[in-house]
Design a protein around this motif. Structure first.
Motif, short mmCIF file in Angstrom:
data_model
loop_
_atom_site.label_atom_id
_atom_site.label_comp_id
_atom_site.label_asym_id
_atom_site.label_seq_id
_atom_site.Cartn_x
_atom_site.Cartn_y
_atom_site.Cartn_z
N ARG A 63 0.83 -1.20 0.00
CA ARG A 63 0.00 0.00 0.00
C ARG A 63 0.87 1.26 0.00
O ARG A 63 0.63 2.20 -0.76
CB ARG A 63 -0.92 -0.01 1.22
CG ARG A 63 -2.00 1.05 1.15
CD ARG A 63 -2.99 0.98 2.30
NE ARG A 63 -3.31 -0.36 2.72
CZ ARG A 63 -3.33 -0.76 3.99
NH1 ARG A 63 -3.07 0.08 4.97
NH2 ARG A 63 -3.64 -2.00 4.30
N ILE A 64 1.89 1.25 0.84
CA ILE A 64 2.77 2.42 0.90
C ILE A 64 3.52 2.59 -0.41
O ILE A 64 3.61 3.70 -0.95
CB ILE A 64 3.76 2.29 2.09
CG1 ILE A 64 3.01 2.40 3.41
CG2 ILE A 64 4.85 3.34 2.00
CD1 ILE A 64 3.85 2.05 4.63
N GLU A 65 4.03 1.49 -0.94
CA GLU A 65 4.77 1.56 -2.20
C GLU A 65 3.89 2.04 -3.35
O GLU A 65 4.32 2.80 -4.21
CB GLU A 65 5.36 0.18 -2.53
CG GLU A 65 6.32 0.19 -3.67
CD GLU A 65 7.00 -1.15 -3.87
OE1 GLU A 65 7.36 -1.44 -5.02
OE2 GLU A 65 7.17 -1.90 -2.89
N SER A 89 14.08 16.65 -0.37
CA SER A 89 14.48 15.51 0.46
C SER A 89 13.49 14.36 0.29
O SER A 89 13.89 13.19 0.25
CB SER A 89 14.55 15.92 1.93
OG SER A 89 15.53 16.89 2.12
N ALA A 90 12.22 14.69 0.20
CA ALA A 90 11.20 13.65 0.03
C ALA A 90 11.40 12.93 -1.31
O ALA A 90 11.35 11.69 -1.38
CB ALA A 90 9.81 14.26 0.10
N LEU A 91 11.64 13.70 -2.36
CA LEU A 91 11.86 13.08 -3.67
C LEU A 91 13.12 12.22 -3.68
O LEU A 91 13.14 11.13 -4.23
CB LEU A 91 11.94 14.16 -4.76
CG LEU A 91 10.64 14.93 -5.02
CD1 LEU A 91 10.88 16.04 -6.04
CD2 LEU A 91 9.52 14.01 -5.47
N HIS A 96 15.80 6.98 -3.47
CA HIS A 96 16.66 6.09 -2.69
C HIS A 96 15.95 4.76 -2.41
O HIS A 96 16.56 3.69 -2.50
CB HIS A 96 17.06 6.77 -1.39
CG HIS A 96 17.95 5.95 -0.52
ND1 HIS A 96 19.27 5.74 -0.80
CD2 HIS A 96 17.69 5.28 0.63
CE1 HIS A 96 19.79 4.96 0.14
NE2 HIS A 96 18.85 4.67 1.02
N PHE A 97 14.66 4.83 -2.08
CA PHE A 97 13.88 3.61 -1.84
C PHE A 97 13.95 2.69 -3.05
O PHE A 97 14.20 1.49 -2.91
CB PHE A 97 12.42 3.96 -1.52
CG PHE A 97 11.50 2.78 -1.65
CD1 PHE A 97 11.42 1.83 -0.64
CD2 PHE A 97 10.74 2.59 -2.79
CE1 PHE A 97 10.59 0.73 -0.76
CE2 PHE A 97 9.90 1.50 -2.92
CZ PHE A 97 9.83 0.56 -1.90
#
Length: 120
Positions: A63-65, A89-91, A96-97
């Motif tokens: 769900r998060i992905e 930073s969020a992007l 990074h994920f």
């Protein structure tokens, strides 16, 4: 001459009072925004804890992905979201994920993430 001086003093006092009231109102709005943001974070943490406690980590992860592309597009398309430094930073965190986990970056956000400026 006295009326001009009196008018200037009244204007100056009014300006100072207006500035003080504006400062107080904006400070209060900032506190409320912080409180809302913090409370939303607590709600999110409680939800995540509940899902993990119920052994639904695989569903939670999926769900998060699945929400990441929409979040990236929201930041990319909204100037208000772009205006805060945390948006970069969020992007980068999303990029990074995908890199760390070896997951293919979805096509709709691949150009956005590949165009990120290097860290400074």
């Amino acid at each position: 001459m006295r009326t001009k001086l009196k008018t200037a003093v009244i204007f100056g006092v009014g300006l100072l009072i207006g500035a003080a009231v504006s400062f107080l109102c904006l400070g209060r709005m900032n506190q409320q925004q912080y409180a809302r943001s913090y409370a939303t974070g607590v709600i999110e943490q409680a939800f995540l804890a509940s899902e993990l406690r119920a052994n639904r980590q695989v569903e939670l992860s999926k769900r998060i992905e699945s929400n990441l592309p929409g979040a990236v597009l929201a930041i990319h398309q909204n100037t208000s979201l772009q205006s805060v430094p945390e948006s970069q930073s969020a992007l980068r965190s999303v990029k990074h994920f995908y890199e760390v986990n070896g997951v293919t970056i979805p096509q709709e956000i691949a150009p956005i993430l590949s165009d990120l400026p290097s860290r400074q």
